[in-house]
Enzyme design. Structure first.
Site, short mmCIF file in Angstrom:
data_model
loop_
_atom_site.label_atom_id
_atom_site.label_comp_id
_atom_site.label_asym_id
_atom_site.label_seq_id
_atom_site.Cartn_x
_atom_site.Cartn_y
_atom_site.Cartn_z
NE ARG A 1 64.28 133.51 12.48
CZ ARG A 1 63.80 134.63 11.94
NH1 ARG A 1 63.96 135.82 12.52
NH2 ARG A 1 63.14 134.59 10.80
N GLY A 2 66.99 134.00 9.75
CA GLY A 2 66.44 134.68 8.58
C GLY A 2 67.52 134.72 7.51
CB ALA A 3 67.44 133.71 3.96
CD GLN B 1 60.98 130.58 13.20
OE1 GLN B 1 59.97 129.97 13.53
NE2 GLN B 1 62.05 129.96 12.73
CG ASP C 1 64.88 130.42 4.45
OD1 ASP C 1 63.65 130.43 4.58
OD2 ASP C 1 65.66 130.85 5.31
NE ARG D 1 69.38 127.61 10.57
CZ ARG D 1 68.21 128.24 10.65
NH1 ARG D 1 68.18 129.54 10.93
NH2 ARG D 1 67.08 127.60 10.44
CG ASN E 1 59.59 130.92 3.62
OD1 ASN E 1 60.64 131.46 3.98
ND2 ASN E 1 58.42 131.28 4.12
CE LYS E 2 61.56 128.42 9.59
NZ LYS E 2 62.65 127.48 9.94
O1 MRU Z 1 64.76 129.16 10.45
P1 MRU Z 1 64.70 130.64 10.20
O2 MRU Z 1 63.96 131.38 11.27
O3 MRU Z 1 66.05 131.21 9.89
O4 MRU Z 1 63.84 130.74 8.87
C1 MRU Z 1 63.52 132.00 8.36
C2 MRU Z 1 62.54 131.93 7.25
O5 MRU Z 1 62.13 130.88 6.84
C3 MRU Z 1 62.15 133.22 6.62
O6 MRU Z 1 60.83 133.15 6.15
C4 MRU Z 1 63.08 133.45 5.44
O7 MRU Z 1 64.41 133.43 5.87
C5 MRU Z 1 62.82 134.69 4.75
S1 MRU Z 1 63.50 135.99 5.71
C6 MRU Z 1 63.63 137.37 4.97
#
Ligand code: MRU
Length: 345
Positions: A53-55, A189, A229, A87, A239-240
């Site tokens: 996970r994470g962009a 997270q 993201d 996703r 973002n999240k």
């Molecule tokens: O749903 P996730 O855990 O994939 O979401 C991740 C985030 O929102 C992070 O803050 C974002 O990807 C930046 S990561 C370098």
């Protein structure tokens, strides 16, 4: 970055160079379990189920997914279609798949093209760390207190991270840092962030998501740094979920609010942040709480689970990119990335 003192990456090529190995993030922080992905379906499932996970890491994993699919004779279009649907919000996914298509058309070998994407992503992350370091250094309190949301560390990229990269650089430079880590319900997270920071010996404290505003009001946060993201070409930041509330509190309290953005997370085609697809995840993530002993249901009532929100650019102090720190505006981004910025349609 370090796991039990050993340098690892969140995604690695297997020795056979026909599959990849990922750190299964659904089992962290309780277990460090490495998972081998050898088929297109396994890669797609790992992204969908948030084992990776994470962009930036989603993008890199998808690039390897294309390579794995082609090695098995799966047509390129089918692989790209399946991976693109895993996703919806992180634009890095589209970027990496477009990149793979272009590189393959130019004659590149698939695994090498994916490896280049991974290596370049690490370089972008480290450069974000270098450019973000002065933002921490100049506040030299003892310690400098940084609030972050979600996980934008090396687990979310490949190495270094985005929002956490300046923190790691500061820690390496001997600057005392303390990180307030938002728990980030419902997927928690923040536990990943706390785990990463602990592995590196960076002092931190996990807080409930609702605590950040209170800490900012009391003068206990020097700056916020989060990841993204998808950032629009105008500098609006997706973002999240919960990031927007932190930015509002920071604005009200006069706390600088920075966003760490690799260019791979900028959507140059997006002219209106309201069009960003916001992932709606399964309600069971809200109905339950996961912990060391398993998952416990806390309600069976109606729930909603939007996974991302958008922080308008007016609430963003600056964007920390691999080329430097700029204002969250179309002009500033276009002048820093003239080679990437697309003309308005
Ligand atoms: O749903 P996730 O855990 O994939 O979401 C991740 C985030 O929102 C992070 O803050 C974002 O990807 C930046 S990561 C370098």
């Amino acid at each position: 970055m370090k796991i039990d003192g050993r340098w690892r990456r969140a995604i690695e090529e297997s020795d056979d160079r026909a599959s990849i190995v990922i750190l299964d993030q659904t089992r962290l922080p309780y277990e460090t379990h490495w998972l081998r992905l050898a088929t297109l379906d396994e890669v797609a499932a790992a992204i969908r189920e948030m084992r990776v996970r994470g962009a930036p890491l989603i993008g890199v994993t998808a690039a390897y997914g294309v390579a794995i699919a082609l090695a098995a004779g799966v047509p390129l279009d089918r692989a790209i279609e399946l991976l693109a649907a895993t996703r919806p919000t992180a634009v890095n996914l589209r970027w990496a798949l477009d990149q793979m298509r272009a590189q393959l058309a130019a004659g590149a070998r698939a695994f090498e093209a994916a490896a280049t994407i991974a290596t370049d992503e690490v370089a972008r992350s480290e450069a974000i760390g270098t450019h973000g370091l002065p933002l921490i250094r100049r506040r030299a309190g003892s310690p400098v207190r940084v609030l972050t949301h979600c996980n934008a560390g090396w687990l979310a990229t490949v190495d270094w991270g985005t929002a956490l990269a300046p923190i790691y650089k500061a820690h390496e430079a001997g600057i005392a840092v303390h990180v307030w880590v938002d728990e980030t319900r419902p997927r928690n997270q923040g536990l990943l962030t706390a785990w990463e920071l602990a592995q590196h010996g960076v002092p931190h404290t996990l807080i409930a998501d609702n605590a950040g505003g209170h800490l900012m009001q009391r003068g206990e946060v020097d700056l916020c740094i989060v990841g993204t993201d998808r950032t629009t070409r105008d500098g609006d930041v997706c973002n999240k979920i919960g990031t927007y509330l932190k930015a509002l509190a920071a604005h009200d309290c006069g706390v600088p609010f920075y966003v760490a953005v690799p260019s791979t997370s900028i959507d140059w085609r997006c002219t209106d942040w309201r069009t960003i697809p916001i992932e709606e995840r399964a309600g069971d993530e809200v109905r339950s709480i996961a912990g060391r002993g398993g998952t416990m249901q806390i309600t069976d009532g109606p729930v909603a689970n939007p996974a991302f929100d958008v922080t308008p650019r007016r609430l963003v102090t600056g964007l920390v990119t691999e080329r430097g720190v700029v204002a969250a505006s179309r002009e500033a981004l276009a002048s820093l990335f003239p080679d990437l910025a697309e003309p308005a349609s």
